[in-house]
Design an enzyme around this catalytic site. Structure first.
Site, PDB file in Angstrom:
ATOM      1  N   TRP A  42       0.826  -1.210   0.000  1.00 18.50           N
ATOM      2  CA  TRP A  42       0.000   0.000   0.000  1.00 18.50           C
ATOM      3  C   TRP A  42       0.862   1.262   0.000  1.00 18.50           C
ATOM      4  CZ3 TRP A  42      -3.890   1.548  -2.155  1.00 18.50           C
ATOM      5  CH2 TRP A  42      -4.814   2.486  -1.668  1.00 18.50           C
TER       6      TRP A  42
ATOM      7  N   ARG B 155      12.782   0.507   6.220  1.00 16.55           N
ATOM      8  CA  ARG B 155      13.815   0.039   7.153  1.00 16.55           C
ATOM      9  C   ARG B 155      14.790  -0.930   6.468  1.00 16.55           C
ATOM     10  NH1 ARG B 155       9.195  -0.150  10.673  1.00 16.55           N
ATOM     11  NH2 ARG B 155       9.483   1.119  12.552  1.00 16.55           N
TER      12      ARG B 155
ATOM     13  N   SER C 132      -9.972  -0.322  -1.116  1.00 18.43           N
ATOM     14  CA  SER C 132      -8.844  -0.156  -2.029  1.00 18.43           C
ATOM     15  C   SER C 132      -7.819  -1.266  -1.867  1.00 18.43           C
ATOM     16  CB  SER C 132      -8.161   1.194  -1.760  1.00 18.43           C
ATOM     17  OG  SER C 132      -7.931   1.376  -0.374  1.00 18.43           O
TER      18      SER C 132
ATOM     19  N   ALA D 164      -4.251  -2.583  -3.077  1.00 14.07           N
ATOM     20  CA  ALA D 164      -3.061  -2.050  -3.728  1.00 14.07           C
ATOM     21  C   ALA D 164      -2.876  -2.642  -5.123  1.00 14.07           C
ATOM     22  CB  ALA D 164      -1.831  -2.330  -2.873  1.00 14.07           C
TER      23      ALA D 164
ATOM     24  N   LYS E 224     -13.509  -3.570  10.104  1.00 14.32           N
ATOM     25  CA  LYS E 224     -13.914  -4.381   8.949  1.00 14.32           C
ATOM     26  C   LYS E 224     -12.980  -5.567   8.763  1.00 14.32           C
ATOM     27  CE  LYS E 224     -10.511  -2.829   6.122  1.00 14.32           C
ATOM     28  NZ  LYS E 224      -9.602  -3.570   5.220  1.00 14.32           N
TER      29      LYS E 224
ATOM     30  N   ASP F 275     -15.710  -0.428   2.405  1.00 17.84           N
ATOM     31  CA  ASP F 275     -14.526  -1.195   2.790  1.00 17.84           C
ATOM     32  C   ASP F 275     -14.888  -2.636   3.137  1.00 17.84           C
ATOM     33  OD1 ASP F 275     -11.805  -1.300   3.020  1.00 17.84           O
ATOM     34  OD2 ASP F 275     -11.649   0.116   4.672  1.00 17.84           O
TER      35      ASP F 275
END
Length: 333
Positions: A13, A33, A140, A142, A193, A246
């Site tokens: 994402w 990282r 959404s 990705a 959700k 969602d």
């Protein structure tokens, strides 16, 4: 001229949002990282673990240097798992010397405190540096956004101008952004959700069909709304993108890691091995515990959440738990 924006987090994402922002004409830097991931993005222009077969623009760069990442950004977009959010916010705060708009695009509640992400960010980033605080959330995947599938999402903030700013930097012809001032409702809907998505996966793994899925999603929305309203949300928010929207996308698609985890559990696989084998954080697991304990605290009836809690944390038999849900005393909707 576009804004200078740093995306903190190079998962699926975070990488996707960075690409959206870059395509919108902004100067974008990705912080990670992982040194190897940084080199892959900068040299090969790929992020194969999270976005297989996608090539980033050669000008989109990554860094592991947090000080560099924060130094010149107008907007900071946090896109990491909830469990690491507070520690990263503390580090960012120690490096700031001017006002920035902070956005987060993660979905969950902090373990143990059960605080929303915007709450913990506001606790760790000094008010003198915090120009605005916005959550970006909605239906959404990705994998679909990176392919420029049509997507609608919400920028929520108690500060309308901050929400409109975030809307303006993200919106384009395939990524439509609406604003919302109910940040509580948007964050609660986004977090909870994932619990229902676990349940939807379990239902599918057990072999049940669309009738069962529709019932689970609908009654799940009722649970989310009850707890959300108790925590201060506007009930109408749950009828929007960060509520029912969602839920639809997360509970009906194998793209959802929560759905995939639930599906394997429904097929009889051990919960721990499923979670450990996902390769990415399954936010619904920790959120289930948070929502269950919040429901106990506030006296909110959340039978689906309780059922998922019993399966995940008490190793209850999945089929038995589903049967108990169906045999509950009849009542009005």
């Amino acid at each position: 001229m576009g804004s200078q924006i740093t995306v903190l987090g190079a998962g699926s994402w975070g990488s996707t949002l960075a690409n959206v922002l870059f395509e919108n004409g902004h100067e974008v830097l990705i912080w990670t990282r992982d040194e190897k991931q940084k080199e892959e993005i900068n040299t090969d222009h790929t992020n194969e673990r999270y976005l297989p077969h996608f090539k980033f623009p050669t000008e989109l760069r990554a860094t592991t240097d947090l000080e560099k990442a924060v130094a010149t950004a107008d907007l900071l977009v946090f896109v990491i798992p909830t469990k690491g959010m507070r520690e990263l916010a503390k580090r960012v705060n120690s490096l700031l010397n001017r006002e920035v708009t902070v956005v987060h695009a993660s979905k969950g509640l902090e373990e143990n405190t059960y605080k929303r992400i915007s709450t913990l960010l506001s606790e760790e980033i000094s008010s003198e540096y915090l120009k605005g605080l916005v959550t970006l959330s909605g239906p959404s995947h990705a994998e679909e956004v990176i392919a420029k599938d049509l997507t609608t999402i919400t920028a929520a903030s108690s500060d309308k101008k901050a929400a409109e700013l975030v809307q303006s930097v993200f919106i384009n012809d395939y990524f439509r952004v609406y604003t919302n001032t109910d940040i509580i409702g948007v964050e609660i809907g986004a977090a909870l959700k994932n619990i229902i998505a676990l349940g939807a996966g379990v239902i599918a793994g057990l072999g049940y069909g669309d009738n069962a899925k529709a019932g689970l999603v609908t009654r799940g929305l009722a649970e989310i709304s009850r707890l959300g309203v108790k925590l201060g949300a506007d009930p109408l928010t749950f009828m929007g993108l960060s509520g029912v929207g969602d839920l639809i996308v997360t509970c009906t698609s194998p793209h959802s890691r929560n759905w995939r985890a639930g599906y394997q559990i429904g097929q009889g696989k051990d919960v721990s091995s499923v979670i450990n084998g996902m390769g990415m954080v399954v936010e619904g697991v920790s959120t289930t515990k948070a929502a269950y304990e919040l429901a106990q605290t506030y006296g909110i009836e959340m039978p689906i959440t309780e059922a998922i809690y019993q399966v995940v944390y008490n190793k209850a038999d999945v089929k038995h738990v589903i049967l108990n849900l169906m045999q509950r005393e009849g009542k009005a909707e």
